[in-house]
Enzyme design. Structure first.
Site, mmCIF file in Angstrom:
data_model
loop_
_atom_site.group_PDB
_atom_site.id
_atom_site.type_symbol
_atom_site.label_atom_id
_atom_site.label_comp_id
_atom_site.label_asym_id
_atom_site.label_seq_id
_atom_site.Cartn_x
_atom_site.Cartn_y
_atom_site.Cartn_z
ATOM 1 N N LYS A 1 0.848 -1.203 0.000
ATOM 2 C CA LYS A 1 0.000 0.000 0.000
ATOM 3 C C LYS A 1 0.882 1.251 0.000
ATOM 4 O O LYS A 1 2.092 1.165 0.281
ATOM 5 C CB LYS A 1 -0.916 -0.015 1.226
ATOM 6 C CG LYS A 1 -0.186 0.054 2.563
ATOM 7 C CD LYS A 1 -1.127 -0.226 3.734
ATOM 8 C CE LYS A 1 -0.393 -0.166 5.061
ATOM 9 N NZ LYS A 1 -1.234 -0.633 6.177
ATOM 10 N N ARG B 1 -10.070 0.315 16.117
ATOM 11 C CA ARG B 1 -10.035 1.200 14.957
ATOM 12 C C ARG B 1 -11.098 0.676 13.990
ATOM 13 O O ARG B 1 -12.170 1.235 13.919
ATOM 14 C CB ARG B 1 -8.624 1.212 14.347
ATOM 15 C CG ARG B 1 -8.414 2.251 13.293
ATOM 16 C CD ARG B 1 -6.978 2.261 12.785
ATOM 17 N NE ARG B 1 -6.545 0.964 12.268
ATOM 18 C CZ ARG B 1 -5.372 0.727 11.711
ATOM 19 N NH1 ARG B 1 -4.477 1.709 11.612
ATOM 20 N NH2 ARG B 1 -5.045 -0.461 11.258
ATOM 21 N N TYR C 1 18.671 28.872 7.672
ATOM 22 C CA TYR C 1 17.484 29.595 8.156
ATOM 23 C C TYR C 1 17.432 29.613 9.679
ATOM 24 O O TYR C 1 17.670 28.595 10.330
ATOM 25 C CB TYR C 1 16.213 28.909 7.662
ATOM 26 C CG TYR C 1 15.900 29.159 6.205
ATOM 27 C CD1 TYR C 1 15.673 30.434 5.728
ATOM 28 C CD2 TYR C 1 15.815 28.088 5.326
ATOM 29 C CE1 TYR C 1 15.369 30.648 4.387
ATOM 30 C CE2 TYR C 1 15.504 28.287 3.989
ATOM 31 C CZ TYR C 1 15.286 29.577 3.530
ATOM 32 O OH TYR C 1 14.987 29.773 2.206
ATOM 33 N N MET D 1 14.130 23.548 1.852
ATOM 34 C CA MET D 1 13.282 22.824 0.898
ATOM 35 C C MET D 1 14.108 21.945 -0.045
ATOM 36 O O MET D 1 13.751 20.786 -0.298
ATOM 37 C CB MET D 1 12.447 23.824 0.085
ATOM 38 C CG MET D 1 11.405 23.151 -0.784
ATOM 39 S SD MET D 1 10.416 24.297 -1.751
ATOM 40 C CE MET D 1 9.401 25.067 -0.508
HETATM 41 C C1 PLP Z 1 -0.466 -1.666 6.822
HETATM 42 C C2 PLP Z 1 -0.998 -2.937 7.359
HETATM 43 C C3 PLP Z 1 -0.142 -4.017 7.606
HETATM 44 C C4 PLP Z 1 1.364 -3.927 7.485
HETATM 45 O O1 PLP Z 1 1.867 -3.358 8.670
HETATM 46 P P1 PLP Z 1 3.455 -3.272 8.946
HETATM 47 O O2 PLP Z 1 3.545 -2.790 10.346
HETATM 48 O O3 PLP Z 1 3.992 -2.283 7.970
HETATM 49 O O4 PLP Z 1 3.984 -4.624 8.744
HETATM 50 C C5 PLP Z 1 -0.705 -5.215 8.005
HETATM 51 N N1 PLP Z 1 -2.043 -5.335 8.182
HETATM 52 C C6 PLP Z 1 -2.894 -4.302 7.985
HETATM 53 C C7 PLP Z 1 -4.342 -4.488 8.225
HETATM 54 C C8 PLP Z 1 -2.402 -3.070 7.591
HETATM 55 O O5 PLP Z 1 -3.238 -2.057 7.396
#
Ligand code: PLP
Length: 357
Positions: free
Chosen positions: A33, A129, A253, A301
């Site tokens: 993702k 969650r 800066y 930047m």
């Molecule tokens: C993002 C996610 C993971 C991966 O988590 P990591 O800590 O990066 O290994 C696993 N399960 C779900 C449901 C997630 O949203």
């Protein structure tokens, strides 16, 4: 050409994926993702596809981008669908789908599908969650089975504190999960990266490693298995200017750094517009020509400044590693009050260069 770039070591990615499998003895969905945590989802998925059991993404847009690039392996949508009409695309593109809330289950019951859907039924075992309440879990499972729309159900939950090795909460969540799924004979999936690395006692048919694939530790302290990870990304650039400052002169800066001694300052083509954390303080580790030194002054930047006083060989054109195999992204993140997840996801503007096909 501006020398800032990120090298992505695909052999290291495959090493880390194999480690997730070895440690868990389970099948592993590679979590890609958020553009593979900034590493480029298509290229990372292509590099893993020959051996991966599947992939996981946050939403259908991310899944379709992988399908369009020719990825045929299973892809799980970690939050399922956001609107019921996505189910037609899920069906058409053979995606797997999390169901974490009642309306999603109702939408699956009512969907017109050409073939049985694979659903990962998510329990809220204590992170609070997303996920179904333990008291409604078995009924949801039975409804899905009875719907005639579902071919396979995987039982799933997510840990809130698996990155804290001494914390009881992970065992408590496991107990809630075991009780909620009692009597259901289906495959289970609980473990993210910290749970793969640090919680071998948690049962798994499927694991969901994310950050560990990219070679960064999810733990704040040193951890035995995390030490076996290989960093995938090297964020690098070059020194584009050098100046000598007498003691007492400021750098950058806000004059946030004032030379305590006669100081040789190297200016590096890398800034917060590239995703380098603006809050990294003076003292944050950085490597110049293979030698450890420190960031000084405020990150701007497009540029940042480093201390070359003790590196007399270094100068104009010197190679700079902001993070990679010598300075870990997790160390830079910690210095900046962030986490490696976020500093990877913030990466932008720099070209990604892939090594290892
Ligand atoms: C993002 C996610 C993971 C991966 O988590 P990591 O800590 O990066 O290994 C696993 N399960 C779900 C449901 C997630 O949203």
């Amino acid at each position: 050409m501006r020398p800032a770039r990120a090298l992505i070591d695909l052999d290291a990615l495959r090493h880390n994926y194999r480690l997730a499998r070895e440690l868990s003895g389970a099948r592993a969905l590679a979590v890609v993702k958020a553009d593979a945590y900034g590493h480029g989802a298509v290229r990372c998925a292509q590099a893993l596809e020959a051996e991966a059991d599947g992939f996981a993404v946050a939403c259908i847009e991310e899944a379709l981008a992988l399908r369009e690039a020719g990825i045929r392996a299973p892809i799980l949508l970690l939050e399922g669908f956001f609107e019921a009409d996505e189910l037609a695309l899920i069906d058409q593109h053979d995606l797997w789908c999390v169901a974490h809330t009642q309306w999603q289950i109702e939408a699956i019951e009512q969907a017109q599908l050409s073939k049985p859907l694979t659903v990962w039924l998510k329990l809220d075992s204590g992170m609070h969650r997303v996920g179904l309440h333990p008291a409604e879990y078995q009924a949801a499972y039975r409804r899905l089975l009875a719907s005639g729309k579902v071919g396979k159900i995987v039982l799933m939950s997510h840990f809130a504190r698996a990155d804290e090795p001494e914390c009881e909460r992970t065992s408590e969540q496991l107990a809630v999960f075991q009780q909620a799924r009692e009597g259901l004979s289906a495959e289970v999936s609980l473990r993210n990266s910290p749970a793969v690395l640090g919680w071998p006692q948690v049962p798994s048919d499927w694991v969901r490693p994310g950050i560990m694939l990219y070679g960064a530790t999810p733990f704040e302290q040193a951890q035995e298995q995390a030490a076996r990870l290989q960093p995938v990304m090297t964020l690098e650039s070059k020194v584009i200017s050098v100046r000598e400052l007498p003691a007492g002169e400021p750098v950058g800066y806000g004059a946030r750094f004032v030379a305590e001694r006669p100081t040789r300052v190297g200016v590096v083509a890398m800034g917060y517009a590239d995703g380098y954390p603006r809050h990294a303080p003076s003292g944050t580790p950085v490597v110049v020509d293979g030698q450890l030194t420190r960031l000084i002054g405020r990150v701007s930047m497009d540029m940042l400044t480093v201390d070359l006083t003790d590196l007399p060989q270094a100068g104009l054109g010197s190679h700079v590693e902001l993070w990679g195999k010598q300075v870990l992204a997790s160390d830079v993140a910690m210095a900046a009050g962030s986490i490696p997840y976020q500093i990877f996801c913030n990466l932008r503007r720099v070209p990604l260069l892939y090594l290892g096909g």
